[in-house]
Design an enzyme around this catalytic site. Structure first.
Site, PDB file in Angstrom:
ATOM      1  CG  ASP A 164       1.623  14.991 -40.043  1.00 34.58           C
ATOM      2  OD1 ASP A 164       1.461  14.388 -41.120  1.00 34.58           O
ATOM      3  OD2 ASP A 164       1.600  16.239 -39.961  1.00 34.58           O
ATOM      4  CD  GLU A 186      -1.089  17.312 -45.211  1.00 34.48           C
ATOM      5  OE1 GLU A 186      -1.641  17.908 -46.137  1.00 34.48           O
ATOM      6  OE2 GLU A 186      -1.546  17.336 -44.049  1.00 34.48           O
TER       7      GLU A 186
HETATM    8 ZN   LIG Z   1      -4.531  15.294 -44.215  1.00 35.66          ZN
END
Ligand SMILES: [Zn+2]
Length: 386
Positions: free
Chosen positions: A75, A137
């Site tokens: 992401d 994340e």
């Molecule tokens: Zn990162």
């Protein structure tokens, strides 16, 4: 085609997937799985409950424990309200720099993994090599948390992890944790003229915040003398405080957004226990003395485990041997490394690009950094075949 050119081609493909954390990453995960299956990797795709996100765990070499994990997140942060000179989801190259959302954080590392994978496709590895590409994340390591929870049940487990977050290819062996909470106070509304007949959620929230600020001082006093972090100890910060509807109405609802950046697990336990006990033993009894239905609820918004520097870290030995790093750093930003460490793996952070470029408009990674990363990943050969 040179390996660097292959890496840049992979990066062009990856940047074109607009995998902003709020959106699905399934197309990029399928693409990564296809590329790794092309070189004979065994791929496991693990979807989240929503079905819109997935982690990929791919393995080359024997199905035994002790392998090396190369880990990154798929992401990227949003581009809304950012002023980009070029299309953020189309790679553009200028003067040795490659621009695009995620080039630095951290699709450059993933592209390097794809480019180097064919080196390890000959079926002759003695130690497994794993690729672990996660979702979400940037919103609190949610994908990695789910993956690590799964891995805890696997019969064969890797032994060490290299997380390719941008460190300018410096070896990083420690970072603080990042725990984010929202604590909600449910009181009893009433007329402002008689405060004793209501339970003011805003006033209890204020007392909670005051206790947090005391805790900040207590934690600062506990900072390890040899700490390499800045600030040296665990920090507390109140990021948000909301509540109430009018001057003359006792507030029924209030919320406090707060975060901890613990330097070790003991501080995190102390801080969360202190605040829980303060709620249960001091605030709640006072609230319930007036209104039995009063409540205090704390929701965990993010929980990124810290990476604690340890003396005997095989991942650090290998990476310092490959990059020529003398000594290891600690950094201020959180990564997935702490989660792997909690699972018992040796873990370090080392990846291409400068964190200063991450999350910004015109994010870039240099081809020099990608080349240095490729050299490190090619050097793993000696550790995978020995
Ligand atoms: Zn990162």
């Amino acid at each position: 085609m040179s390996r660097l050119d292959a890496c840049i081609d992979h990066l062009r493909d990856l940047v074109a997937f607009p995998t902003v954390s709020s959106d699905s990453n399934l197309a990029m995960i399928a693409h990564l799985a296809n590329r790794l299956e092309d070189v004979g990797a065994r791929c496991r795709i693990l979807r989240d409950d929503s079905g819109r996100k997935a982690n990929l765990f791919a393995s080359l070499g024997p199905d035994i424990s002790g392998g090396i994990v190369l880990s990154g997140h798929t992401d990227v942060v949003p581009v809304a309200d950012q002023d980009w000179a070029t299309d953020p989801f189309a790679l553009s190259a200028r003067d040795g720099l490659l621009y695009g959302r995620g080039t630095c954080d951290m699709k450059g590392f993933i592209a390097a993994c794809l480019a180097v994978a064919p080196v390890y496709a000959d079926g002759a590895l003695r130690r497994p090599l794993h690729f672990c590409f996660t979702h979400d994340e940037e919103t609190g390591c949610l994908g990695a948390q789910a993956l690590v929870a799964e891995m805890a049940d696997w019969d064969t487990r890797p032994g060490l992890a290299i997380i390719g977050e941008p460190t300018s290819m410096r070896l990083v062996e420690g970072h603080k944790g990042c725990c984010e909470y929202t604590t909600t106070f449910h009181g009893l509304a009433g007329h402002g003229s008689n405060p004793d007949l209501g339970v003011s959620a805003t006033e209890y929230a204020a007392r909670f915040v005051a206790r947090l600020l005391e805790l900040r001082g207590e934690l600062a006093a506990r900072a390890p003398a040899d700490s390499r972090f800045t600030p040296p100890g665990t920090t507390v910060q109140v990021g948000g405080l909301r509540g109430g509807i009018a001057h003359n109405v006792i507030a029924e609802l209030a919320e406090v957004d707060w975060e901890l950046r613990p330097v070790n697990a003991a501080d995190k336990d102390l801080a969360t226990r202190t605040m829980r006990d303060f709620c249960n033993e001091t605030l709640l009894p006072a609230m319930r003395a007036v209104h039995e239905g009063s409540k205090i609820e704390t929701e965990t918004i993010g929980d990124v485990a810290g990476l604690e520097p340890v003396d005997d870290n095989e991942a650090a030995r290998i990476v310092s041997g490959l990059t020529g790093a003398n000594g290891a750093d600690v950094v201020a930003f959180g990564t997935e490394a702490g989660l792997f460490q909690k699972l018992g793996l040796d873990a370090v952070v080392c990846g291409p690009g400068d964190i200063a470029q991450a999350h910004k408009p015109d994010e870039f990674v240099s081809t020099d950094q990608l080349a240095a990363c490729l050299a490190m990943l090619e050097g793993l050969d000696a550790h995978l075949r020995a």
